[in-house]
Design a protein around this motif. Sequence first.
Motif, PDB file in Angstrom:
ATOM      1  N   GLN A   1      13.907 -27.943  58.397  1.00 51.12           N
ATOM      2  CA  GLN A   1      14.225 -29.179  59.093  1.00 51.12           C
ATOM      3  C   GLN A   1      15.462 -29.829  58.479  1.00 51.12           C
ATOM      4  OE1 GLN A   1      11.046 -31.862  60.026  1.00 51.12           O
ATOM      5  NE2 GLN A   1       9.511 -30.245  59.825  1.00 51.12           N
ATOM      6  N   SER A   2      16.181 -30.577  59.277  1.00 49.47           N
ATOM      7  CA  SER A   2      17.389 -31.257  58.808  1.00 49.47           C
ATOM      8  C   SER A   2      17.011 -32.501  58.010  1.00 49.47           C
ATOM      9  CB  SER A   2      18.263 -31.659  59.994  1.00 49.47           C
ATOM     10  OG  SER A   2      17.617 -32.660  60.758  1.00 49.47           O
ATOM     11  N   THR A   3      17.951 -32.970  57.196  1.00 49.50           N
ATOM     12  CA  THR A   3      17.683 -34.160  56.396  1.00 49.50           C
ATOM     13  C   THR A   3      17.395 -35.395  57.263  1.00 49.50           C
ATOM     14  OG1 THR A   3      20.061 -34.498  56.090  1.00 49.50           O
ATOM     15  CG2 THR A   3      18.883 -33.382  54.321  1.00 49.50           C
ATOM     16  N   PRO A   4      18.132 -35.624  58.384  1.00 50.98           N
ATOM     17  CA  PRO A   4      17.774 -36.781  59.213  1.00 50.98           C
ATOM     18  C   PRO A   4      16.380 -36.648  59.836  1.00 50.98           C
ATOM     19  CG  PRO A   4      19.992 -36.053  59.738  1.00 50.98           C
ATOM     20  CD  PRO A   4      19.390 -35.030  58.843  1.00 50.98           C
TER      21      PRO A   4
ATOM     22  N   LYS B   1      19.901 -39.994  53.442  1.00 50.09           N
ATOM     23  CA  LYS B   1      20.521 -39.894  52.115  1.00 50.09           C
ATOM     24  C   LYS B   1      19.478 -39.646  51.033  1.00 50.09           C
ATOM     25  CE  LYS B   1      23.491 -42.288  48.847  1.00 50.09           C
ATOM     26  NZ  LYS B   1      24.261 -43.496  48.553  1.00 50.09           N
ATOM     27  N   ALA B   2      18.342 -40.327  51.123  1.00 47.52           N
ATOM     28  CA  ALA B   2      17.277 -40.138  50.138  1.00 47.52           C
ATOM     29  C   ALA B   2      16.754 -38.704  50.191  1.00 47.52           C
ATOM     30  CB  ALA B   2      16.142 -41.123  50.371  1.00 47.52           C
ATOM     31  N   VAL B   3      16.579 -38.182  51.396  1.00 50.04           N
ATOM     32  CA  VAL B   3      16.105 -36.798  51.552  1.00 50.04           C
ATOM     33  C   VAL B   3      17.150 -35.829  51.000  1.00 50.04           C
ATOM     34  CG1 VAL B   3      15.420 -35.037  53.220  1.00 50.04           C
ATOM     35  CG2 VAL B   3      14.672 -37.401  53.529  1.00 50.04           C
ATOM     36  N   TRP B   4      18.416 -36.096  51.287  1.00 54.19           N
ATOM     37  CA  TRP B   4      19.512 -35.257  50.781  1.00 54.19           C
ATOM     38  C   TRP B   4      19.463 -35.215  49.249  1.00 54.19           C
ATOM     39  CZ3 TRP B   4      23.428 -32.278  52.806  1.00 54.19           C
ATOM     40  CH2 TRP B   4      24.464 -31.938  51.958  1.00 54.19           C
ATOM     41  N   GLN B   5      19.268 -36.374  48.627  1.00 55.29           N
ATOM     42  CA  GLN B   5      19.238 -36.445  47.168  1.00 55.29           C
ATOM     43  C   GLN B   5      18.043 -35.685  46.593  1.00 55.29           C
ATOM     44  OE1 GLN B   5      19.410 -40.707  46.739  1.00 55.29           O
ATOM     45  NE2 GLN B   5      21.629 -40.675  46.389  1.00 55.29           N
ATOM     46  N   ILE B   6      16.907 -35.740  47.245  1.00 52.92           N
ATOM     47  CA  ILE B   6      15.735 -34.978  46.796  1.00 52.92           C
ATOM     48  C   ILE B   6      16.042 -33.487  46.844  1.00 52.92           C
ATOM     49  CG2 ILE B   6      13.338 -34.360  47.355  1.00 52.92           C
ATOM     50  CD1 ILE B   6      13.091 -37.295  48.461  1.00 52.92           C
ATOM     51  N   GLY B   7      16.627 -33.046  47.949  1.00 45.17           N
ATOM     52  CA  GLY B   7      16.990 -31.637  48.091  1.00 45.17           C
ATOM     53  C   GLY B   7      18.002 -31.186  47.069  1.00 45.17           C
ATOM     54  N   LYS B   8      19.024 -32.003  46.832  1.00 40.27           N
ATOM     55  CA  LYS B   8      20.052 -31.650  45.842  1.00 40.27           C
ATOM     56  C   LYS B   8      19.468 -31.591  44.436  1.00 40.27           C
ATOM     57  CE  LYS B   8      23.959 -31.016  46.310  1.00 40.27           C
ATOM     58  NZ  LYS B   8      24.659 -29.744  46.506  1.00 40.27           N
ATOM     59  N   ARG B   9      18.577 -32.545  44.119  1.00 38.86           N
ATOM     60  CA  ARG B   9      17.942 -32.517  42.794  1.00 38.86           C
ATOM     61  C   ARG B   9      17.136 -31.242  42.610  1.00 38.86           C
ATOM     62  NH1 ARG B   9      16.932 -38.142  43.452  1.00 38.86           N
ATOM     63  NH2 ARG B   9      14.789 -37.696  44.019  1.00 38.86           N
ATOM     64  N   TYR B  10      16.480 -30.777  43.681  1.00 39.57           N
ATOM     65  CA  TYR B  10      15.734 -29.522  43.577  1.00 39.57           C
ATOM     66  C   TYR B  10      16.693 -28.360  43.323  1.00 39.57           C
ATOM     67  CZ  TYR B  10      13.088 -25.368  44.566  1.00 39.57           C
ATOM     68  OH  TYR B  10      12.521 -24.132  44.439  1.00 39.57           O
ATOM     69  N   LEU B  11      17.769 -28.297  44.080  1.00 44.30           N
ATOM     70  CA  LEU B  11      18.710 -27.191  43.948  1.00 44.30           C
ATOM     71  C   LEU B  11      19.378 -27.162  42.581  1.00 44.30           C
ATOM     72  CD1 LEU B  11      20.385 -27.290  47.480  1.00 44.30           C
ATOM     73  CD2 LEU B  11      18.696 -25.640  46.642  1.00 44.30           C
ATOM     74  N   VAL B  12      19.649 -28.327  42.023  1.00 46.25           N
ATOM     75  CA  VAL B  12      20.348 -28.410  40.727  1.00 46.25           C
ATOM     76  C   VAL B  12      19.384 -28.327  39.553  1.00 46.25           C
ATOM     77  CG1 VAL B  12      21.758 -29.908  39.272  1.00 46.25           C
ATOM     78  CG2 VAL B  12      22.294 -29.671  41.691  1.00 46.25           C
ATOM     79  N   GLY B  13      18.246 -29.039  39.644  1.00 45.68           N
ATOM     80  CA  GLY B  13      17.384 -29.158  38.477  1.00 45.68           C
ATOM     81  C   GLY B  13      15.998 -28.600  38.599  1.00 45.68           C
TER      82      GLY B  13
END
Length: 78
Positions: A46-49, A60-72
């Motif tokens: 599913q898309s972030t929106p 934006k909050a969903v995007w940040q959760i996804g990025k945190r998973y990918l990075v950390g």
Amino acid sequence: MSRGIRLQVELKTRDRQQVEQLLSGGLQSVRTTLRALALRQLDQGQSTPAVGTNLGLSAKAVWQIGKRYLVGGLERAL
């Protein structure tokens, strides 16, 4: 956040199992539960929106959760 770039999140098998276990029972904070649900929905393609709308979060909050998973990893994302 740049428009038009889709965030591709694919949970590792072990992480997917941990998310499902976390969501299946026991008491968790609302924040942790929402983040786990967001990761599960991103993993399902599913898309972030769309995830944001489903969970009452901003894209934006969903995007940040996804990025945190990918990075950390999972612990960082939750």
